[in-house]
Design an enzyme around this catalytic site. Structure first.
Site, PDB file in Angstrom:
ATOM      1  N   LYS A  45       0.863  -1.181   0.000  1.00 33.62           N
ATOM      2  CA  LYS A  45       0.000   0.000   0.000  1.00 33.62           C
ATOM      3  C   LYS A  45       0.899   1.230   0.000  1.00 33.62           C
ATOM      4  O   LYS A  45       1.989   1.207   0.583  1.00 33.62           O
ATOM      5  CB  LYS A  45      -0.894  -0.013   1.255  1.00 33.62           C
ATOM      6  CG  LYS A  45      -1.734   1.251   1.460  1.00 33.62           C
ATOM      7  CD  LYS A  45      -2.785   1.461   0.380  1.00 33.62           C
ATOM      8  CE  LYS A  45      -3.577   2.773   0.590  1.00 33.62           C
ATOM      9  NZ  LYS A  45      -4.414   3.105  -0.596  1.00 33.62           N
ATOM     10  N   CYS A 131      -2.728   9.812  -6.458  1.00 31.42           N
ATOM     11  CA  CYS A 131      -3.844   9.474  -5.577  1.00 31.42           C
ATOM     12  C   CYS A 131      -4.985  10.472  -5.793  1.00 31.42           C
ATOM     13  O   CYS A 131      -4.788  11.673  -5.660  1.00 31.42           O
ATOM     14  CB  CYS A 131      -3.439   9.482  -4.113  1.00 31.42           C
ATOM     15  SG  CYS A 131      -4.895   9.169  -3.081  1.00 31.42           S
TER      16      CYS A 131
HETATM   17  O1  RRO Z   1      -6.059   5.312  -0.927  1.00 35.17           O
HETATM   18  C1  RRO Z   1      -6.730   5.708  -1.906  1.00 35.17           C
HETATM   19  O2  RRO Z   1      -7.805   6.318  -1.793  1.00 35.17           O
HETATM   20  C2  RRO Z   1      -6.264   5.485  -3.285  1.00 35.17           C
HETATM   21  C3  RRO Z   1      -4.982   5.751  -3.703  1.00 35.17           C
HETATM   22 BR1  RRO Z   1      -3.612   6.292  -2.560  1.00 35.17          BR
HETATM   23  C4  RRO Z   1      -4.655   5.611  -5.080  1.00 35.17           C
HETATM   24  O3  RRO Z   1      -3.523   5.868  -5.535  1.00 35.17           O
HETATM   25  N1  RRO Z   1      -5.638   5.216  -5.923  1.00 35.17           N
HETATM   26  C5  RRO Z   1      -6.891   4.950  -5.509  1.00 35.17           C
HETATM   27  O4  RRO Z   1      -7.751   4.605  -6.318  1.00 35.17           O
HETATM   28  N2  RRO Z   1      -7.195   5.079  -4.172  1.00 35.17           N
END
Ligand code: RRO
Length: 312
Positions: A45, A131
């Site tokens: 993650k 993100c």
């Molecule tokens: O954690 C998120 O909401 C998230 C991230 Br960091 C990302 O890069 N892509 C996404 O769809 N969700």
């Protein structure tokens, strides 16, 4: 038997499939499970300087043809994932691993890059510049000036294999401009694409947005994203230096989808929504379907068709 071996830079993989960052990679237990699956590699993650709880729930919903999420970067802090990755590579010296990093502002990237550079980590680092879900923070890679500033600062301190996670682009001028910029840096890879930012899904029974954060806006993944992912991988393969590899992400639900991302130029293919929906058995199913597709097309190995898309 077909050979599924693939490589990125000096890193070798015996299967092109991996998890997409954000799916099945929050904890050491989840990461261990991906490592023990048929996947060729794994990514953590995205870790931030400090651990984050993320956005209020519900923040993920499955949709007919994919998913919507506004997780908001929940994670255990980059140090947790860096420690995991260093321990992992000591225990599995022949299995490469990706560390994903996300800043909530430009300065964060350099600070984490310095720490990773100083650490014993020898794998690949993916800097997430896309993100879509932190309230008040736009996706960095839609801003070329900020992206250039982050990469300038980053590569002053970071000398290990590095890549960046990109959002989807929708205009050929955007591909040209971003590729021109990326070709200036010592990148080992890019990962294309992150989810389609700021979609909206509605519950027909209640006329209510399906997820709570940001008024229901969230990143769209799954089959909805497939044509956009194919186009982004193809467009960057045509524009980037040949030594910058591409991880194809987006829209995989079948072995044929994996095959098509490779046809567009992907060296590895990561599984997001399909892994979230089906769990770890997705790796074995898609591996078998990819092998069947390669056999049907008469290919023995991935380099035989990687980037070999034909056009009219
Ligand atoms: O954690 C998120 O909401 C998230 C991230 Br960091 C990302 O890069 N892509 C996404 O769809 N969700």
């Amino acid at each position: 038997m077909v050979n599924l071996h693939t490589s990125i830079g000096k890193f070798q993989f015996n299967n092109p499939l991996m998890n997409a960052s954000g799916v099945h990679c929050m904890t050491a237990a989840e990461l261990d499970e991906v490592a023990q699956s048929p996947a060729g590699t794994l990514v953590t993650k995205s870790g931030t300087l400090e651990a984050r709880a993320g956005n209020p729930e519900p923040r993920y919903a499955g949709l007919a043809l994919g998913s919507i999420n506004s997780m908001g970067l929940p994670n255990l802090g980059y140090q947790y994932y860096l420690d995991y990755a260093v321990a992992f590579q000591a225990a599995h010296p022949d299995q490469p691993i990706f560390l994903s990093i996300a800043g909530t502002g430009p300065a964060d990237y350099q600070q984490m890059a310095e720490a990773i550079q100083a650490s014993a980590f020898t794998g690949l680092t993916e800097f997430n510049l896309s993100c879509p879900n932190v309230p008040g923070k736009p996706q960095i890679a839609y801003d070329l000036d900020t992206t250039a500033r982050i990469l300038d600062d980053l590569f002053k301190v970071f000398k290990k294999p590095a890549g960046i996670k990109l959002p989807p682009f929708f205009d050929l001028a955007q591909f040209d401009a971003m590729a021109d910029l990326l070709n200036r840096y010592p990148l080992t890879f890019i990962n294309s694409i992150n989810s389609l930012g700021n979609g909206l899904a509605i519950d027909p029974a209640t006329d209510t947005a399906l997820i709570r954060p940001k008024g229901g806006f969230g990143g769209i993944g799954g089959a909805y994203a497939k044509p956009i992912a194919l186009a982004n991988v193809r467009a960057f393969r045509e524009r980037l230096r040949p030594d910058i590899a591409i991880i194809g992400t987006g829209g995989v639900t079948s072995g044929r989808d994996v095959y098509e991302l490779i046809l567009c130029g992907a060296s590895l293919v990561s599984l997001g929504t399909v892994l979230q929906k089906e769990g770890l058995p997705a790796f074995a199913r898609l591996t078998g379907e990819l092998e069947a597709e390669m056999t049907a097309k008469g290919y023995d190995a991935i380099p035989d068709f990687k980037g070999a898309l034909k056009t009219l």
